[in-house]
Write an enzyme that holds these catalytic residues in place. Sequence first.
Site, PDB file in Angstrom:
ATOM      1  N   GLU A 182       7.288 -13.037  16.564  1.00 50.65           N
ATOM      2  CA  GLU A 182       8.616 -13.382  17.052  1.00 50.65           C
ATOM      3  C   GLU A 182       9.011 -12.406  18.152  1.00 50.65           C
ATOM      4  O   GLU A 182       8.712 -11.204  18.070  1.00 50.65           O
ATOM      5  CB  GLU A 182       9.632 -13.323  15.911  1.00 50.65           C
ATOM      6  CG  GLU A 182      11.026 -13.793  16.305  1.00 50.65           C
ATOM      7  CD  GLU A 182      12.009 -13.771  15.150  1.00 50.65           C
ATOM      8  OE1 GLU A 182      13.051 -14.452  15.240  1.00 50.65           O
ATOM      9  OE2 GLU A 182      11.750 -13.064  14.148  1.00 50.65           O
ATOM     10  N   GLU A 193       0.846  -1.192   0.000  1.00 49.18           N
ATOM     11  CA  GLU A 193       0.000   0.000   0.000  1.00 49.18           C
ATOM     12  C   GLU A 193       0.881   1.241   0.000  1.00 49.18           C
ATOM     13  O   GLU A 193       1.927   1.292   0.655  1.00 49.18           O
ATOM     14  CB  GLU A 193      -0.917   0.008   1.227  1.00 49.18           C
ATOM     15  CG  GLU A 193      -1.889   1.183   1.244  1.00 49.18           C
ATOM     16  CD  GLU A 193      -2.773   1.227   2.472  1.00 49.18           C
ATOM     17  OE1 GLU A 193      -3.792   1.956   2.427  1.00 49.18           O
ATOM     18  OE2 GLU A 193      -2.462   0.547   3.461  1.00 49.18           O
TER      19      GLU A 193
END
Length: 324
Positions: free
Chosen positions: A311, A143
């Site tokens: 993570e 985007e």
Amino acid sequence: MTTIDNSFIINHSCLRVKDPKVSIPFYENNFGMKCIRRLHFDGFSLYLLGFETEANKDKSWGAREGVLELCHNHGSEDDDSFKVNNGNGTENRGFGHICVSVDNIQVCEANLLANGAKFQKKLSDGRQKDIAFVLDPDGYWVELVEHQRNKTEAKTDLSTYKFNHTMIRVKDAKKSLDFYKNKFGMKLLSTFDFPDARFTLFFLGYDHANNHEENSIDKKVRHFQESLLELTYNYGTEEDTDFHYHNGNSTDNGAIQGYGHIGVSCKDPATFCKQLEDKYGDELDWSVQWGKGSLTPNLAFIRDPDGYSVEIIPLDIFSDDSKL
């Protein structure tokens, strides 16, 4: 309870790619990113791309915001059948896009077109004339939005570009907001409701100001930030017990992988992970617990309510040259 200090950042987002020799130049030439680290392991390599700013020049890659991690499985560039799931097809939808914020979106779009880039949506398409979606070499949607800082007519300055956010679709907004706000300490910066189209967008990130007010960040400010997380909630999905989004990593029922995860880094992830376990116990869905990773013990992976991976790493992970 968990302690969220001011070292917490959303550090990176991971995408699998077919050929880094194609993907890296796309992001470097079109957006001004630089490959700041290369980490090579048995069977795969990671390429860490980011913007070289004055604030970042002395930081290790794990201490930066706005890092794009490209994961390359060795040999995929020679495999004609290899492809990724960009998350936006009719099947196995989930991850939506990454977003780059620019100073002059019209000139940025023109330069991309001149460089041969393909678009999912140009500025002139549809009702929204202030956003565009360009496709990277693997078909991931990028985007484009405009932050307008130091905007100059008929020009664009790559040094002003920001890796603004990563978007994922979520089934149950309440569960997802609870996970990212209460377990990871992110703040809800902005909410945009579109009742006619039956969806809501939630933008989250780390704001360590003591006086932060929820939903207080307007679009102009948000577009100049880095490493935000956008949650897209389509009305009613939480009521369908059989409904689920693809998390980017599953290969169940022939699904193809694509998006990997976001990464959160902080000063003391070992303590943070221990606090999460102590407080939430079996509520948590760990894929890799702290201290038990095969590549290094200094990381963890946890799944959110939709199965997307997050993570958890220290600010100085792989800061030496052993994996260059």
